[in-house]
Scaffold this motif. Structure first.
Motif, PDB file in Angstrom:
ATOM      1  N   LYS A 172      -8.602  -0.950  -6.390  1.00 22.60           N
ATOM      2  CA  LYS A 172      -8.667  -2.418  -6.363  1.00 22.60           C
ATOM      3  C   LYS A 172      -8.878  -2.963  -7.775  1.00 22.60           C
ATOM      4  CE  LYS A 172     -13.623  -2.910  -5.763  1.00 22.60           C
ATOM      5  NZ  LYS A 172     -14.737  -2.941  -4.823  1.00 22.60           N
TER       6      LYS A 172
ATOM      7  N   SER B 201     -19.407   4.798  -6.604  1.00 28.27           N
ATOM      8  CA  SER B 201     -19.679   5.410  -7.907  1.00 28.27           C
ATOM      9  C   SER B 201     -21.168   5.613  -8.191  1.00 28.27           C
ATOM     10  CB  SER B 201     -19.075   4.560  -9.026  1.00 28.27           C
ATOM     11  OG  SER B 201     -17.664   4.626  -8.957  1.00 28.27           O
TER      12      SER B 201
ATOM     13  N   GLY C  38     -14.383   4.129  -7.372  1.00 30.75           N
ATOM     14  CA  GLY C  38     -13.582   3.321  -8.280  1.00 30.75           C
ATOM     15  C   GLY C  38     -13.952   3.598  -9.720  1.00 30.75           C
ATOM     16  N   THR C  39     -15.000   2.911 -10.170  1.00 34.90           N
ATOM     17  CA  THR C  39     -15.383   2.919 -11.585  1.00 34.90           C
ATOM     18  C   THR C  39     -15.540   4.316 -12.179  1.00 34.90           C
ATOM     19  OG1 THR C  39     -16.674   0.989 -10.917  1.00 34.90           O
ATOM     20  CG2 THR C  39     -16.936   1.743 -13.176  1.00 34.90           C
TER      21      THR C  39
HETATM   22  C1  LIG Z   1     -14.998  -1.505  -4.806  1.00 36.43           C
HETATM   23  C2  LIG Z   1     -15.425  -0.692  -3.644  1.00 36.43           C
HETATM   24  C3  LIG Z   1     -15.776   0.647  -3.800  1.00 36.43           C
HETATM   25  C4  LIG Z   1     -15.790   1.371  -5.138  1.00 36.43           C
HETATM   26  O1  LIG Z   1     -16.713   0.816  -6.008  1.00 36.43           O
HETATM   27  P1  LIG Z   1     -17.122   1.569  -7.376  1.00 36.43           P
HETATM   28  O2  LIG Z   1     -18.534   1.179  -7.569  1.00 36.43           O
HETATM   29  O3  LIG Z   1     -16.221   1.062  -8.434  1.00 36.43           O
HETATM   30  O4  LIG Z   1     -16.964   3.032  -7.134  1.00 36.43           O
HETATM   31  C5  LIG Z   1     -16.142   1.353  -2.665  1.00 36.43           C
HETATM   32  N1  LIG Z   1     -16.152   0.782  -1.447  1.00 36.43           N
HETATM   33  C6  LIG Z   1     -15.814  -0.501  -1.253  1.00 36.43           C
HETATM   34  C7  LIG Z   1     -15.843  -1.060   0.120  1.00 36.43           C
HETATM   35  C8  LIG Z   1     -15.433  -1.277  -2.341  1.00 36.43           C
HETATM   36  O5  LIG Z   1     -15.104  -2.570  -2.146  1.00 36.43           O
END
Ligand SMILES: *Cc1c(COP(=O)(O)O)cnc(C)c1O
Length: 236
Positions: free
Chosen positions: A43, A210, A227-228
């Protein structure tokens, strides 16, 4: 603008440490690291980030907005990856979510479950979902309260157009390890209580991001949504 090569190099640089940490966390709790799947959360990143993730060998892609999932799938239709919808789905977007995601993690209300089920039934298939629990009770988080979790799973799993594979949760954004751990532990307890409920066909636990995935793995996560820590900070 970050291009695919930059994403690829970044992911290749970060992934070994993430895999090591997952393996260590699994071993600490006597689990097989192979039980834990990484859902790479793309995302906020360009479509080329998804290609880079796939080139790095990861096959599960998470998006949290239906519009963004639609946009990326439109340009990446031939890419052999599994798409996961991990964010809140408005009922009017249930159609594209069900069509474009192989797994919807975020079934957070009975009305959404019913809508997805009707779509599945209309197409003669079952939409594969996880039921989202809101263990912390924070108003900003979606999902069924923990106390209603077992009933919610049974009700959702009874819908003819759905296939329930397990549960998803988001822990609060706190550093307190005890709070994180108890959120994941309570979710796993609901999963264990729900196993054997008619229509519940898996024991997946989508838990951990993360900042908290190692604790989530220690507490039984089978899908970490990262993600991060894989892709770096989201642009913008
Ligand atoms: C953005 C998101 C993640 C990942 O977030 P990070 O902290 O960047 O790893 C995981 N789950 C959901 C539902 C998210 O919206």
């Amino acid at each position: 603008m970050v291009n695919k090569d930059v994403y690829y190099r970044g992911i290749r640089a970060r992934l070994p440490r993430v895999l090591d940490r997952i393996a260590a966390a699994a071993e600490r709790s006597g689990r097989d690291p192979a039980e834990v799947r990484i859902v790479a959360v793309t995302k906020g990143h360009a479509a080329c980030a998804v290609e880079a993730v796939a080139e790095a060998g990861l096959r599960d892609i998470g998006e949290n907005r239906v519009d963004e999932l639609e946009r990326k799938r439109a340009v990446l239709n031939d890419l052999a990856v599994n798409w996961h919808m991990i964010g809140h789905v408005q009922r009017r977007k249930a159609g594209p979510a069900a069509r474009l995601a192989g797994l919807v993690h975020s079934v957070d209300s009975l009305r959404l479950a019913e809508k997805l089920s009707r779509l599945g039934e209309a197409e003669g298939r079952r939409v594969t979902v996880l039921v989202q629990l809101n263990v912390s009770g924070e108003a900003t988080k979606g999902g069924f309260p923990e106390a209603e979790g077992l009933d919610a799973v049974a009700t959702v799993a009874a819908l003819g157009g759905l296939r329930v594979l397990g549960l998803m949760t988001m822990a609060p954004f706190v550093a307190d390890e005890a709070v994180l751990r108890s959120t994941f532990r309570k979710t796993r307890a609901v999963m264990e209580a729900a196993a054997g409920t008619p229509g519940v066909e898996g024991r997946e636990l989508s838990m951990g991001m993360s900042n908290d995935y190692e604790i989530a793995v220690e507490e039984g996560s089978t899908m970490v949504r990262l993600g991060t820590t894989l892709l770096g900070e989201r642009p913008g």
